[in-house]
Design a protein around this motif. Structure first.
Motif, PDB file in Angstrom:
ATOM      1  N   CYS A  97       0.867  -1.165   0.000  1.00 27.25           N
ATOM      2  CA  CYS A  97       0.000   0.000   0.000  1.00 27.25           C
ATOM      3  C   CYS A  97       0.914   1.229   0.000  1.00 27.25           C
ATOM      4  CB  CYS A  97      -0.869  -0.037   1.260  1.00 27.25           C
ATOM      5  SG  CYS A  97      -1.855   1.423   1.565  1.00 27.25           S
ATOM      6  N   LEU A  98       0.666   2.145  -0.900  1.00 23.07           N
ATOM      7  CA  LEU A  98       1.425   3.388  -0.972  1.00 23.07           C
ATOM      8  C   LEU A  98       0.459   4.554  -0.813  1.00 23.07           C
ATOM      9  CD1 LEU A  98       3.712   5.373  -1.706  1.00 23.07           C
ATOM     10  CD2 LEU A  98       3.237   4.862  -4.114  1.00 23.07           C
ATOM     11  N   LEU A  99       0.691   5.355   0.211  1.00 23.29           N
ATOM     12  CA  LEU A  99      -0.136   6.550   0.426  1.00 23.29           C
ATOM     13  C   LEU A  99       0.656   7.775  -0.002  1.00 23.29           C
ATOM     14  CD1 LEU A  99      -2.756   7.795   1.614  1.00 23.29           C
ATOM     15  CD2 LEU A  99      -1.465   8.111   3.743  1.00 23.29           C
ATOM     16  N   ARG A 100       0.097   8.523  -0.891  1.00 25.34           N
ATOM     17  CA  ARG A 100       0.667   9.816  -1.300  1.00 25.34           C
ATOM     18  C   ARG A 100      -0.262  10.882  -0.768  1.00 25.34           C
ATOM     19  NH1 ARG A 100       2.642   9.872  -7.203  1.00 25.34           N
ATOM     20  NH2 ARG A 100       4.366   8.836  -6.147  1.00 25.34           N
ATOM     21  N   ALA A 101       0.211  11.660   0.186  1.00 25.88           N
ATOM     22  CA  ALA A 101      -0.676  12.591   0.872  1.00 25.88           C
ATOM     23  C   ALA A 101      -0.015  13.939   1.078  1.00 25.88           C
ATOM     24  CB  ALA A 101      -1.090  12.005   2.225  1.00 25.88           C
ATOM     25  N   LYS A 102      -0.860  14.912   1.329  1.00 29.34           N
ATOM     26  CA  LYS A 102      -0.395  16.289   1.470  1.00 29.34           C
ATOM     27  C   LYS A 102      -0.883  16.830   2.794  1.00 29.34           C
ATOM     28  CE  LYS A 102      -0.207  20.568  -1.242  1.00 29.34           C
ATOM     29  NZ  LYS A 102      -0.739  21.273  -2.428  1.00 29.34           N
ATOM     30  N   TRP A 103      -0.122  16.547   3.858  1.00 29.13           N
ATOM     31  CA  TRP A 103      -0.490  17.068   5.174  1.00 29.13           C
ATOM     32  C   TRP A 103       0.080  18.458   5.413  1.00 29.13           C
ATOM     33  CZ3 TRP A 103      -0.183  11.541   5.461  1.00 29.13           C
ATOM     34  CH2 TRP A 103      -1.342  10.949   5.978  1.00 29.13           C
ATOM     35  N   ASP A 104       1.091  18.840   4.657  1.00 26.29           N
ATOM     36  CA  ASP A 104       1.612  20.204   4.751  1.00 26.29           C
ATOM     37  C   ASP A 104       1.584  20.796   3.342  1.00 26.29           C
ATOM     38  OD1 ASP A 104       4.794  18.624   5.429  1.00 26.29           O
ATOM     39  OD2 ASP A 104       3.747  18.870   3.536  1.00 26.29           O
ATOM     40  N   SER A 108       3.916  13.890  -0.025  1.00 21.03           N
ATOM     41  CA  SER A 108       4.881  12.919   0.477  1.00 21.03           C
ATOM     42  C   SER A 108       4.354  11.505   0.249  1.00 21.03           C
ATOM     43  CB  SER A 108       5.134  13.130   1.973  1.00 21.03           C
ATOM     44  OG  SER A 108       5.703  14.396   2.219  1.00 21.03           O
ATOM     45  N   ASP A 109       5.286  10.588   0.036  1.00 18.11           N
ATOM     46  CA  ASP A 109       4.939   9.182  -0.171  1.00 18.11           C
ATOM     47  C   ASP A 109       5.229   8.387   1.089  1.00 18.11           C
ATOM     48  OD1 ASP A 109       5.991   8.874  -3.664  1.00 18.11           O
ATOM     49  OD2 ASP A 109       4.228   9.764  -2.728  1.00 18.11           O
ATOM     50  N   TYR A 110       4.279   7.533   1.423  1.00 27.08           N
ATOM     51  CA  TYR A 110       4.430   6.683   2.597  1.00 27.08           C
ATOM     52  C   TYR A 110       4.156   5.237   2.166  1.00 27.08           C
ATOM     53  CZ  TYR A 110       3.790  11.240   4.783  1.00 27.08           C
ATOM     54  OH  TYR A 110       3.901  12.568   5.120  1.00 27.08           O
ATOM     55  N   TRP A 111       5.184   4.421   2.273  1.00 27.21           N
ATOM     56  CA  TRP A 111       5.068   3.011   1.885  1.00 27.21           C
ATOM     57  C   TRP A 111       4.871   2.141   3.123  1.00 27.21           C
ATOM     58  CZ3 TRP A 111       5.354   0.658  -2.952  1.00 27.21           C
ATOM     59  CH2 TRP A 111       5.735   1.472  -4.016  1.00 27.21           C
ATOM     60  N   GLY A 112       4.053   1.114   2.951  1.00 29.46           N
ATOM     61  CA  GLY A 112       4.009   0.074   3.958  1.00 29.46           C
ATOM     62  C   GLY A 112       5.151  -0.903   3.722  1.00 29.46           C
TER      63      GLY A 112
END
Length: 121
Positions: A97-104, A108-112
């Motif tokens: 699962c790869l989450l690409r998110a914009k919290w700021d 940014s990419d976040y890999w499991g």
């Protein structure tokens, strides 16, 4: 720090369904822009993009897998799900699962770490 963790069965029999969950910790997906991708790699083969779901709830599937997989989300649990139906040994793979998110201000990419699923014949 945002962490992504896949979970699901290690072993599934042919014709059954693989159900995987991707849990996001360290940040809420509510109210932020994101896309969550499911990717897999069968043994000895390359990475395969399976599909994705966006914050707008739009879902895209690989044409090769359309009708064979289903992606959904549960924002109340900060989770995404993948189902692979009527599996065969060819669905044996490491699943990520790869989450690409914009919290700021930036994406940014976040890999499991991935989860290995084996389909027995």
């Amino acid at each position: 720090q945002v962490q992504v963790q896949e979970s699901g069965p290690d072993l599934v029999k042919s014709s059954q369904t693989i159900s995987l969950t991707c849990t996001i910790r360290g940040g809420s997906i509510n109210g932020v822009a994101y896309n969550c991708y499911w990717i897999r790699q069968p043994p000895g083969k390359g990475l395969e993009w399976m599909g994705a779901i966006g914050a707008d709830d739009k879902i895209a599937y690989s044409p090769a897998l359309r009708g064979h997989i289903s992606i959904s989300r549960d924002t109340s649990k900060n989770q995404f799900s993948l189902q692979v139906t009527s599996v065969t040994p060819e669905d044996t793979a490491m699943y990520w699962c790869l989450l690409r998110a914009k919290w700021d201000d930036s994406w940014s990419d976040y890999w499991g770490q991935g989860t290995q699923v084996t389909v027995s014949s």
